[in-house]
Enzyme design. Structure first.
Site, PDB file in Angstrom:
ATOM      1  N   ASN B  81       0.799  -1.218   0.000  1.00  0.00           N
ATOM      2  CA  ASN B  81       0.000   0.000   0.000  1.00  0.00           C
ATOM      3  C   ASN B  81       0.833   1.270   0.000  1.00  0.00           C
ATOM      4  O   ASN B  81       0.329   2.343   0.308  1.00  0.00           O
ATOM      5  CB  ASN B  81      -0.946   0.005   1.197  1.00  0.00           C
ATOM      6  CG  ASN B  81      -1.781  -1.253   1.240  1.00  0.00           C
ATOM      7  OD1 ASN B  81      -1.604  -2.102   2.100  1.00  0.00           O
ATOM      8  ND2 ASN B  81      -2.659  -1.401   0.260  1.00  0.00           N
ATOM      9  N   VAL B  88       1.757   7.148   0.555  1.00  0.00           N
ATOM     10  CA  VAL B  88       0.939   6.154   1.231  1.00  0.00           C
ATOM     11  C   VAL B  88      -0.446   6.145   0.608  1.00  0.00           C
ATOM     12  O   VAL B  88      -1.025   7.194   0.346  1.00  0.00           O
ATOM     13  CB  VAL B  88       0.826   6.492   2.733  1.00  0.00           C
ATOM     14  CG1 VAL B  88      -0.030   5.465   3.433  1.00  0.00           C
ATOM     15  CG2 VAL B  88       2.186   6.549   3.354  1.00  0.00           C
ATOM     16  N   CYS B  89      -0.959   4.955   0.336  1.00  0.00           N
ATOM     17  CA  CYS B  89      -2.278   4.851  -0.289  1.00  0.00           C
ATOM     18  C   CYS B  89      -3.209   4.132   0.663  1.00  0.00           C
ATOM     19  O   CYS B  89      -3.299   2.907   0.651  1.00  0.00           O
ATOM     20  CB  CYS B  89      -2.171   4.098  -1.614  1.00  0.00           C
ATOM     21  SG  CYS B  89      -3.751   3.847  -2.409  1.00  0.00           S
ATOM     22  N   ILE B  90      -3.861   4.879   1.551  1.00  0.00           N
ATOM     23  CA  ILE B  90      -4.897   4.274   2.379  1.00  0.00           C
ATOM     24  C   ILE B  90      -6.132   5.149   2.288  1.00  0.00           C
ATOM     25  O   ILE B  90      -6.047   6.345   2.008  1.00  0.00           O
ATOM     26  CB  ILE B  90      -4.459   4.106   3.858  1.00  0.00           C
ATOM     27  CG1 ILE B  90      -3.864   5.392   4.396  1.00  0.00           C
ATOM     28  CG2 ILE B  90      -3.493   2.959   4.004  1.00  0.00           C
ATOM     29  CD1 ILE B  90      -3.542   5.306   5.873  1.00  0.00           C
TER      30      ILE B  90
END
Ligand SMILES: [Zn+2]
Ligand SMILES: [Zn+2]
Lengths: 579, 165
Positions: B81, B88-90
């Site tokens: 992720n 950051v990919c959340i």
């Protein structure tokens, strides 16, 4: 370090070229002629000019911006790539008048574009830097003035050269600078708003509103400019491929601004008119920190329908971005009318109960039927001994095969009395019922009468009408459900008649208690009379908006309308984000 | 004054210094600019990132908390992720509406309810439990799914690297 080296190298090479020319020709004019005639020398000089431009850019950057922040640098490089690509595309369109002068003009354009972007970024940064120095103001004002003057000059130049020489590449420059001017104007407005905001001690609520409207107006101007440019370019030259991306972006930006303005206006109006101010008791009762700004709510707070409380000003700025409750994400534009959205409305209730008028002629139409005295109140006639068997078994399978074009209904009651069939003409069966539906009513035991699931019987157009989420699609679905209802009503009447006849000739009844809610025998007369009235109507089924609203809310779940609408709001929301 | 964004960031900073959550240190890079933060995140215990200390940067928009900040690890981190460049990919960092992966419910997205602390805690739990369905780093997601041994090996290497060993 490497750039310094390259710059130095270019200077050395230029010096060598000039020195070489002068060494060979000894005089000024012959050396100039020599240099212009020699391709390698000219190439070197062009490179030198390019280096000069870059150095100039660096100097200007130092003067107006000082050190660039990493984010600004990243932004600038990303945008420059697009700009360079589009410039190359533009070169292909104007390859006929390709010349050093032309390249120089494009370089200047690119150069000025970079400065516009940097100015934009820098002024956006104003909002987040705690201290704004005098130097910043000085730089911002001189930069905006300078860029504005340059833009105006180039627009003017392009305008006159187009007037004098006709349409040329100057057209492109004119439009590009006009667009840049709108960008600059936006930055200017932002600068003024931010400066005024910085002077104020309290947060300025209306700033976001002004920004939103400025964005809307300038977005509109940009869209108009791009459209005009497209049109003129198509007329004069060819399709301007290089302008597609910026045009798309500006269209999207305008659409978003428009959507933002509309939705936020609606949400804020709701907030001002519908939602109550939070009372001191409510503030005392709960945690009285505003979740948006993390500060205490002492006054000026509003309570949303979901009972969440926020500062009015915080809520307003949030609604300018999204129209939901920040805490629970309830859609505030959906919520104010919750009473109109019942949870699980049975679709059969769509027809309001009407006066129990007995449609006499309906029954006169059935050939060979004995008159039924006092039929409505005495229904249903049930025989307890057989009813259980008839509900669970298969005695009631009235099929109404409706051959295309023929108005004939055949009811065949299988089971205990399979031979009783009436080939009956039903003149008052719904005339708006599409005659091409071969229609089978799957009445099994206590099962629901399923709607005819035979989409292959529909024409493509009818199917298309029922898809989608537009009003007319929903109307088409309602129409379709009404048709089904009428068919059901017709079937009910036939079953009733069968029961009447059966009760007279002492054969088992068809128990109707297992059939769905409203089509129970006591209601049949209502439903059938209403369907008869409907059938008489030649006008569209939906007469007025209130009816439709009711129908729509009633039909939720039955038509998939709810799901579509939710989707809709979701899609709508996706445009709300401000970047 | 410079507005509610700054005041809220200051409040959050104060909150974070008074009650620091376990395994997280965060604060502005310098006192002059509250919109750029630096964070140190310890690798959660009992995971392959245990023991590591990972630095990251948070960039806040001027209209924070109406829009989410951007977060980027400044160290190398091989994780499904986290983009190869460290972003950051959340879902908590995505404003409702923009959905790069296409399958996040808007309930998990950014809203002013969220905070720096919640973001960092989400990042910690993301380190503990990668979500390989919405992969930002396809390689890492594939390794995580198919070759857990290798993934843990790489993770151990990043942990050592983050400690400067
Ligand atoms: Zn507030
Ligand atoms: Zn709420």
């Amino acid at each position: 370090m490497r750039t310094v080296l390259l710059t130095g190298l270019s200077f050395v090479l230029t010096g060598a070229v000039i020195g070489n020319a002068y060494y060979q020709k000894k005089q000024f004019y012959p050396s100039v002629v020599y240099i212009t005639k020699s391709n390698p020398s000219m190439a070197m000089l062009y490179i030198q000019a390019f280096v000069f431009v870059i150095l100039m850019g660096k100097l200007m950057r130092k003067v107006f911006f000082g050190q660039l922040r990493p984010a600004e640098m990243e932004h600038l490089i990303e945008r420059s790539w697009y700009a360079v690509t589009e410039t190359c595309l533009a070169f292909t369109v104007f390859r006929d008048d390709f010349s050093p002068r032309f390249v120089a003009l494009f370089t200047i354009l690119l150069f000025l574009k970079c400065f516009h972007w940097l100015a934009e970024d820098r002024i956006d940064y104003m909002e987040r830097s705690p201290i704004i120095s005098l130097l910043f103001h000085l730089r911002a004002i001189t930069l905006i003035t300078l860029l504005g003057i340059l833009d105006l000059y180039f627009i003017n130049h392009a305008y006159y050269s187009t007037l004098v020489k006709g349409a040329s590449v100057q057209l492109v420059f004119g439009f590009e600078y006009a667009i840049l001017l709108t960008v600059l104007f936006m930055a200017f407005v932002k600068y003024i708003l931010h400066t005024l905001d910085a002077q104020n001690e309290n947060p300025w609520e209306n700033k976001a509103v002004y920004l939103l409207y400025t964005e809307l107006v300038l977005g509109f101007i940009k869209v108009v400019l791009y459209l005009a440019f497209m049109m003129i370019m198509i007329k004069v030259h060819t399709f301007p491929l290089f302008a597609i991306r910026p045009m798309y972006l500006s269209l999207r930006g305008f659409k978003k601004a428009l959507h933002d303005v509309i939705m936020s206006r609606r949400a804020i109006r709701n907030m001002n008119t519908l939602y109550p101010d939070a009372t001191p008791e409510e503030l005392q009762a709960g945690d009285h920190t505003c979740i948006i700004c993390r500060e205490d709510m002492l006054e000026f707070s509003k309570k949303l329908p979901c009972n969440h409380i926020f500062h009015t000003s915080c809520l307003r700025s949030w609604f300018q971005r999204q129209q939901t409750c920040p805490t629970c994400r309830m859609d505030v534009l959906q919520a104010p009318r919750p009473q109109q959205v019942p949870q699980t409305p049975p679709p059969q209730q769509q027809q309001p109960p009407q006066q129990p008028q007995m449609p006499q002629n309906l029954f006169q139409g059935f050939a060979g039927m004995p008159p039924i005295p006092g039929w409505p109140p005495q229904q249903p006639v049930q025989q307890p001994g057989t009813s259980g068997a008839s509900t669970t078994g298969t005695p009631a399978t009235p099929t109404t095969p409706n051959a295309p074009g023929s108005g004939t209904h055949t009811v065949s009651a299988t089971g205990t009395h399979p031979s009783t069939t009436w080939p009956t003409a039903v003149p008052n069966m719904p005339p708006f019922m599409p005659p091409m539906f071969p229609f089978v009513m799957p009445y099994g035991g206590q099962g629901m009468p399923l709607p005819p699931t035979r989409p292959e019987g529909l024409t493509d157009e009818e199917l298309k009408n029922m898809e989608g989420q537009e009003r007319q699609n929903v109307e088409a679905r309602i129409q379709w459900l009404r048709d089904i209802q009428c068919l059901l009503d017709g079937a009910m009447i036939l079953i009733q008649q069968y029961n009447t006849v059966a009760s007279q000739s002492s054969i088992p009844n068809i128990n109707l208690s297992g059939t769905p809610s409203n089509n129970t025998p006591t209601d049949t007369n209502n439903a059938s009379s209403s369907s008869r009235e409907k059938s008489k109507e030649s006008s569209p089924v939906v007469n007025n908006d209130r009816d439709l609203v009711k129908d729509l809310s009633d039909l939720e779940g039955a038509t998939g309308y709810t799901a579509y609408r939710r989707n809709d709001t979701h899609l709508g929301r996706s445009n709300t984000r401000r970047t | 004054m410079a507005g509610s964004a700054l005041r809220r960031l200051m409040a959050e900073y104060k909150q974070l210094t008074l009650n620091p959550p376990e395994g997280i240190i965060a604060g502005p890079v310098n006192e002059e600019n509250f919109f750029e933060w630096e964070a140190l995140i310890m690798g959660p215990e009992n995971t392959c990132f245990e023991g590591g200390v990972f630095p990251a940067r948070l960039a806040f928009p001027p209209d924070y908390p109406l829009n989410p900040p951007k977060m980027k690890f400044t160290c190398e981190l091989f994780h499904p992720n986290i983009y190869p460049d460290g972003r950051v990919c959340i879902s908590i960092l995505h404003a409702p509406g923009d959905d790069p992966m296409g399958y996040e419910s808007s309930a998990e997205r950014w809203s002013p309810v969220q905070s720096v602390e919640k973001i960092l805690l989400s990042v910690v739990s993301m380190l503990a439990e990668p979500n390989d369905e919405s992969a930002a780093n396809v390689d890492a997601a594939k390794t995580w799914r198919e070759n857990r041994m290798k993934f843990e090996e790489i993770a151990a290497k990043t942990v050592r690297k983050s400690l400067g060993i």
